[in-house]
Design an enzyme around this catalytic site. Structure first.
Site, PDB file in Angstrom:
ATOM      1  N   GLU A   1       0.874  -1.188   0.000  1.00  0.00           N
ATOM      2  CA  GLU A   1       0.000   0.000   0.000  1.00  0.00           C
ATOM      3  C   GLU A   1       0.904   1.229   0.000  1.00  0.00           C
ATOM      4  O   GLU A   1       2.121   1.111   0.176  1.00  0.00           O
ATOM      5  CB  GLU A   1      -0.890  -0.004   1.248  1.00  0.00           C
ATOM      6  CG  GLU A   1      -1.808  -1.214   1.292  1.00  0.00           C
ATOM      7  CD  GLU A   1      -2.706  -1.252   2.526  1.00  0.00           C
ATOM      8  OE1 GLU A   1      -2.652  -0.285   3.332  1.00  0.00           O
ATOM      9  OE2 GLU A   1      -3.437  -2.238   2.666  1.00  0.00           O
TER      10      GLU A   1
ATOM     11  N   GLY B   1       1.508   3.361   2.193  1.00  0.00           N
ATOM     12  CA  GLY B   1       2.307   3.515   3.414  1.00  0.00           C
ATOM     13  C   GLY B   1       2.972   2.240   3.880  1.00  0.00           C
ATOM     14  O   GLY B   1       3.621   2.224   4.931  1.00  0.00           O
TER      15      GLY B   1
ATOM     16  N   GLY C   1       5.319  -0.688   2.261  1.00  0.00           N
ATOM     17  CA  GLY C   1       6.059  -1.372   1.201  1.00  0.00           C
ATOM     18  C   GLY C   1       6.901  -2.462   1.836  1.00  0.00           C
ATOM     19  O   GLY C   1       6.442  -3.601   2.004  1.00  0.00           O
TER      20      GLY C   1
ATOM     21  N   GLU D   1       8.994  -7.471  -4.919  1.00  0.00           N
ATOM     22  CA  GLU D   1       8.932  -8.735  -4.157  1.00  0.00           C
ATOM     23  C   GLU D   1      10.018  -8.790  -3.088  1.00  0.00           C
ATOM     24  O   GLU D   1      10.609  -9.837  -2.810  1.00  0.00           O
ATOM     25  CB  GLU D   1       8.962  -9.938  -5.107  1.00  0.00           C
ATOM     26  CG  GLU D   1       7.810  -9.830  -6.116  1.00  0.00           C
ATOM     27  CD  GLU D   1       7.284 -11.128  -6.628  1.00  0.00           C
ATOM     28  OE1 GLU D   1       7.481 -12.153  -5.948  1.00  0.00           O
ATOM     29  OE2 GLU D   1       6.654 -11.120  -7.700  1.00  0.00           O
ATOM     30  N   GLY D   2      10.281  -7.639  -2.497  1.00  0.00           N
ATOM     31  CA  GLY D   2      11.278  -7.518  -1.434  1.00  0.00           C
ATOM     32  C   GLY D   2      12.554  -6.907  -1.989  1.00  0.00           C
ATOM     33  O   GLY D   2      13.217  -7.534  -2.822  1.00  0.00           O
TER      34      GLY D   2
END
Ligand code: CAA
Length: 391
Positions: free
Chosen positions: A130, A132, A134, A369-370
């Site tokens: 979202e 706010g 990540g 994805e990180g």
């Protein structure tokens, strides 16, 4: 031409050759146009399904290919070699929604969704991030409240790959109460058909790279769902998402590998064609050494990515190994594409040559994805656990 890899089984080699042939025929010729026009081609998704590539890790009972993880990885690598945007579509669909349903879904949910996903009739997406939240994914705010036996979902999601064209999105929402927030232990995973009233696709992002893949925000305006929308336990969605992201991260690692391999091949070919000071630039040892370093790093990344896949096939879903594979392969892709642009010199900086696109495509593999920082965090945590538990 695709080089032989003696470490693969005959079946893995066959799938790899099939993916390469598809990438050469169906992806490479369009990659520049899809990038320029930000085209997401659903027709290609259907062709991937016809090859069995949208149900690669699903068992045959759900119309999947039942492939092992290494086979999936080598296929994904070749698809990324052809077009990295198509590879992320394939990776997200297979690794995230399909695997989440397979692992945590009730039999009814599996029968409803998995065969259609394997056949490409249903394209899947995954919504965790979202505005706010990540890297701090558990801080998400979108929430689900009970509505009789069902649920109502409200909130906003960002950076949803496949989000506008997807038919089904696995969406993580808070299920804990406002006054009793439970962090990662107060989140559920919901199966949301995108034709549900209140599911709205927001902004389509105008990205640096991966422009042939859709990245959108999603608004959930009182999306009413039945009880069958909840995946598994109402407070386990974060754990399911984290577990599944391991597969997603391996997919991104394979994608980064395909990008790096493509950039290396372009650089070698160009170094043989381009003449300066009366000879091909490959005859300058400084440039040759650069190519040797690029090839070495690509091979090292491949070793790590395949090892993580093999460990998975042997029953060890090791977050450390997956994190290392994603970290190293994505940083290799960024480094190798940067060197490839350098080999091309001024031409490499122009959109007329594919290395410029590969350079832009590579960057996000260090982010989504990180991020690389999150991968280092995951690796570090396991190192500390090991040193504190060993005698
Ligand atoms: N496997 C299984 N369980 C896991 C896990 C894993 N890999 N990682 C964490 N968990 C579990 C923990 O065991 C814990 O469970 P319990 O409550 O039972 O103890 C729970 O999840 C919470 O874990 P943490 O306490 O470690 O949670 P945290 O808040 O400290 O977060 C984090 C850890 C590693 C930083 C995590 O938030 C993270 O990975 N952040 C990055 C998020 C991310 O990758 N986002 C990408 C979104 S997808 C995308 O990019 C778009 C796309 O479509 C391509």
């Amino acid at each position: 031409m695709l080089k032989d890899d003696v470490t693969l089984t005959d079946e893995q080699k066959q799938v790899r050759a099939l993916a390469r042939e598809f990438a050469e025929r169906e992806l490479r010729p369009h990659a520049e146009e899809w990038d320029r026009d930000q085209t997401f081609d659903r027709g290609v998704v259907q062709k991937l399904a016809e090859l069995g590539f949208l149900g690669m890790l699903l068992p045959p009972e759900y119309d999947g290919l039942g492939a092992d993880v290494l086979t999936y990885v080598v296929a994904l690598e070749q698809i990324a070699w052809g077009d990295a945007s198509v590879a992320i579509t394939m990776s997200v669909h297979n690794s995230l929604p399909a695997q989440m349903i397979l692992k945590y879904g009730a039999e009814e949910q599996k029968r409803r969704w998995l065969p259609t996903m394997a056949r490409g009739a249903v394209l899947g997406a995954f919504a965790l991030s979202e505005a706010g939240s990540g890297s701090d994914a558990a801080a998400l705010q979108a929430h689900a409240v009970r509505d009789g036996s069902g649920w109502i979902l409200r909130g906003q999601k960002m950076w949803v790959t496949n989000g506008a064209s997807a038919d089904l999105v696995v969406i993580m929402c808070r299920t804990d109460r406002p006054g009793e927030r439970r962090g990662p232990r107060g989140i559920g995973a919901f199966l949301v058909p995108t034709d549900s009233p209140g599911y709205k696709v927001g902004k389509k992002e105008d990205k640096m790279g991966m422009r042939g893949s859709e990245t959108v925000s999603v608004v959930l305006e009182d999306v009413r769902l039945g009880r069958d929308a909840l995946l598994g336990e109402p407070d386990k969605g974060f754990v399911y998402a984290m577990q599944s992201l391991q597969g997603g991260r391996l997919g991104v690692a394979a994608q980064a590998l395909g990008i790096a391999e493509a950039a290396l091949e372009h650089a070698i070919r160009y170094a043989g064609e381009r003449r300066q000071f009366g000879r091909p630039i490959k005859d300058f040892q400084g440039l040759g050494f650069k190519l040797a370093d690029m090839a070495t790093r690509v091979e090292a990344a491949r070793g790590l990515v395949y090892r993580a896949a093999r460990a998975w096939d042997c029953g060890a879903q090791d977050p450390r190994l997956t994190g290392m594979a994603k970290l190293y392969a994505s940083e290799t892709a960024m480094w190798v594409t940067t060197q490839a642009v350098q080999v091309f010199g001024g031409y490499g900086y122009m959109k007329d040559y594919p290395v410029e696109r590969l350079f832009r495509d590579a960057k996000v593999t260090e982010i989504y994805e990180g991020t690389s920082e999150i991968q280092r965090l995951v690796i570090l945590r396991t190192l500390y656990q090991e040193t504190t538990t060993e005698p």
